[in-house]
Design a protein around this motif. Sequence first.
Motif, PDB file in Angstrom:
ATOM      1  N   GLN A  97      29.191  38.043  39.730  1.00  0.00           N
ATOM      2  CA  GLN A  97      29.735  36.833  39.118  1.00  0.00           C
ATOM      3  C   GLN A  97      30.426  37.154  37.798  1.00  0.00           C
ATOM      4  OE1 GLN A  97      27.958  32.901  39.367  1.00  0.00           O
ATOM      5  NE2 GLN A  97      27.653  32.943  37.157  1.00  0.00           N
ATOM      6  N   GLN A  98      29.828  38.021  36.989  1.00  0.00           N
ATOM      7  CA  GLN A  98      30.431  38.342  35.698  1.00  0.00           C
ATOM      8  C   GLN A  98      31.725  39.129  35.873  1.00  0.00           C
ATOM      9  OE1 GLN A  98      26.465  39.669  33.776  1.00  0.00           O
ATOM     10  NE2 GLN A  98      27.637  38.825  32.092  1.00  0.00           N
ATOM     11  N   ILE A  99      31.783  40.010  36.876  1.00  0.00           N
ATOM     12  CA  ILE A  99      33.030  40.736  37.131  1.00  0.00           C
ATOM     13  C   ILE A  99      34.130  39.767  37.568  1.00  0.00           C
ATOM     14  CG2 ILE A  99      34.138  42.408  38.671  1.00  0.00           C
ATOM     15  CD1 ILE A  99      31.512  43.989  38.668  1.00  0.00           C
ATOM     16  N   VAL A 100      33.776  38.824  38.427  1.00  0.00           N
ATOM     17  CA  VAL A 100      34.749  37.806  38.863  1.00  0.00           C
ATOM     18  C   VAL A 100      35.237  36.995  37.666  1.00  0.00           C
ATOM     19  CG1 VAL A 100      35.030  35.692  40.216  1.00  0.00           C
ATOM     20  CG2 VAL A 100      33.869  37.663  41.223  1.00  0.00           C
ATOM     21  N   GLU A 101      34.336  36.615  36.782  1.00  0.00           N
ATOM     22  CA  GLU A 101      34.729  35.844  35.601  1.00  0.00           C
ATOM     23  C   GLU A 101      35.617  36.653  34.668  1.00  0.00           C
ATOM     24  OE1 GLU A 101      31.014  34.551  34.003  1.00  0.00           O
ATOM     25  OE2 GLU A 101      30.791  32.893  35.432  1.00  0.00           O
ATOM     26  N   LEU A 102      35.392  37.991  34.596  1.00  0.00           N
ATOM     27  CA  LEU A 102      36.283  38.841  33.804  1.00  0.00           C
ATOM     28  C   LEU A 102      37.696  38.856  34.390  1.00  0.00           C
ATOM     29  CD1 LEU A 102      34.009  41.928  32.958  1.00  0.00           C
ATOM     30  CD2 LEU A 102      34.857  40.189  31.372  1.00  0.00           C
ATOM     31  N   HIS A 103      37.818  38.569  35.681  1.00  0.00           N
ATOM     32  CA  HIS A 103      39.134  38.464  36.337  1.00  0.00           C
ATOM     33  C   HIS A 103      39.665  37.030  36.289  1.00  0.00           C
ATOM     34  CE1 HIS A 103      38.031  42.419  37.991  1.00  0.00           C
ATOM     35  NE2 HIS A 103      39.301  42.584  38.244  1.00  0.00           N
ATOM     36  N   HIS A 104      39.027  36.181  35.464  1.00  0.00           N
ATOM     37  CA  HIS A 104      39.432  34.768  35.315  1.00  0.00           C
ATOM     38  C   HIS A 104      39.296  33.998  36.624  1.00  0.00           C
ATOM     39  CE1 HIS A 104      40.966  36.058  31.444  1.00  0.00           C
ATOM     40  NE2 HIS A 104      41.731  36.952  32.044  1.00  0.00           N
ATOM     41  N   GLY A 105      38.304  34.393  37.412  1.00  0.00           N
ATOM     42  CA  GLY A 105      38.043  33.684  38.655  1.00  0.00           C
ATOM     43  C   GLY A 105      36.678  33.021  38.638  1.00  0.00           C
ATOM     44  N   LYS A 106      36.219  32.582  39.810  1.00  0.00           N
ATOM     45  CA  LYS A 106      34.903  31.961  39.914  1.00  0.00           C
ATOM     46  C   LYS A 106      34.287  32.278  41.271  1.00  0.00           C
ATOM     47  CE  LYS A 106      37.105  27.525  41.024  1.00  0.00           C
ATOM     48  NZ  LYS A 106      37.229  26.100  40.667  1.00  0.00           N
TER      49      LYS A 106
END
Length: 481
Positions: free
Chosen positions: A432-441
């Motif tokens: 989840q944190q990696i996805v959020e670093l890519h500005h995703g969800k």
Amino acid sequence: MIKKGMRRQIVLHYILVVFVALLLVEVIFLLAIRTYYYDSVYSKITTHISTAEEFLKYEISGERSPNQLQKVLDFFSMDYTELEVLSTSGDILTSSTGFQPDRTITTSDVPEAVGGSIGKWVGRQAGTNESVMAVSKLIQVNSRDKYVIRYLTSMERIDKDLLNLTLVSIGIGAAVMVIVVLFSFGLANSIVKPLNNITAVSAQMAKGRFTARIKGDYKYEIGDLATTLNYMADEIIRSNQIKDDFISSISHELRTPLTSIKGWSETLISGGYDPEETKLGVGIISRESDRLIGLVEEILDFSKLQQNEMKLSIVLTDIKVVLQETLLNIWAKAEKKRIHLVLECEDTIYIKGDPNRLKQVFLNLVDNAVKFSPEDSSIVLSAHRLSGTEMAVIVRDSGIGISEAHLSRVRDRFFQVDALNGGTGLGLAISQQIVELHHGKLELDSELGKGTQVTVILPLTDERPPAAEQRLTEEGHDYEL
């Protein structure tokens, strides 16, 4: 004396504000009352002068005589007021009291009257030290005789009434201040006592007694503070429990491969085994070592994310290529459970991201799907555009699913739905944190016994690689292993 602290500050500031407000109100009120009384006396005298002058025009004529001055006294006299008739130089010619002192009036009202206006002077009378008001005006009896009529009235009674009114207002102000002091103490206590209680409980929490709770139905900001501290204590207890569970889980996860490595190492050291057994032992040691490396890397990744130290290598990324590599990496594990992996992906879906970290996310999601899916089932990995600015990668399985109670916590660090399947409970939290670093969800949708669907939504990019560097892909949208 109130000891130093918030209570003292509240009481003193509250009293100071009210005292200054009362003082201003009383001063303004008393000045207004004094002005009203004094102006009333002055207005009554000037009105009387105007009325007397109208009658004087028709009654007095001829030469100056004692009778003429007496008529002036008769026309202009007022009750409770001494009337003096003066020359234009200020000498007293006659007065309503019958005394004619040989002196000259030098107060400011006489020059003002000679100048053509109605003169007014308030002060202490010489000799008696009595508070008086003098009002003077120049009148013309005939074409050549001019006199200054001067009214002298005592202000002692008015001043006495004003003094009584001042004392009454001071008494009312003092009563108000007493009420304010009592109210300020009550207000201060309503703030300080809860804060003292919160401080005492916070001190217990600081000593590690996280079971202590702030009790009391406090309102507004203090209530919010109490609720926040209680919530913080609950979270600390929960975090400690998670930490304990993690230590227990990681100890178990580390013990299993270490036991295998140690056992086979000692066996191989002792010698005397044929090549097949040696090869089996070395293979087990290799696999368990890889497992240990994976556990350590997962913990290191989580540590980097928590400290905001994870760096991404952002490049133009073809999602289809990343998903193909993901399925190739997980194919052997799926094959053991006879799980069918299906890839459904549109061509030319590009994003700006770190392909290795994204593959780590998708590997974790597909690995979880394989881990919790029954044999002879299917897992679908699909990717498609949602709009002109977003795309979605979906991992869908028909496994055991997640209960509603666990669904809200499954992304928490160290949380495991089924501890028997192993793992640190960090995989989904890291993903989840990696996805959020890519500005995703990352979104989860699951039903117990019916399977789970995980959706990763990422922003699209308009960039495309040069035509010469584009990879050739198979026609169609289905890719199966």
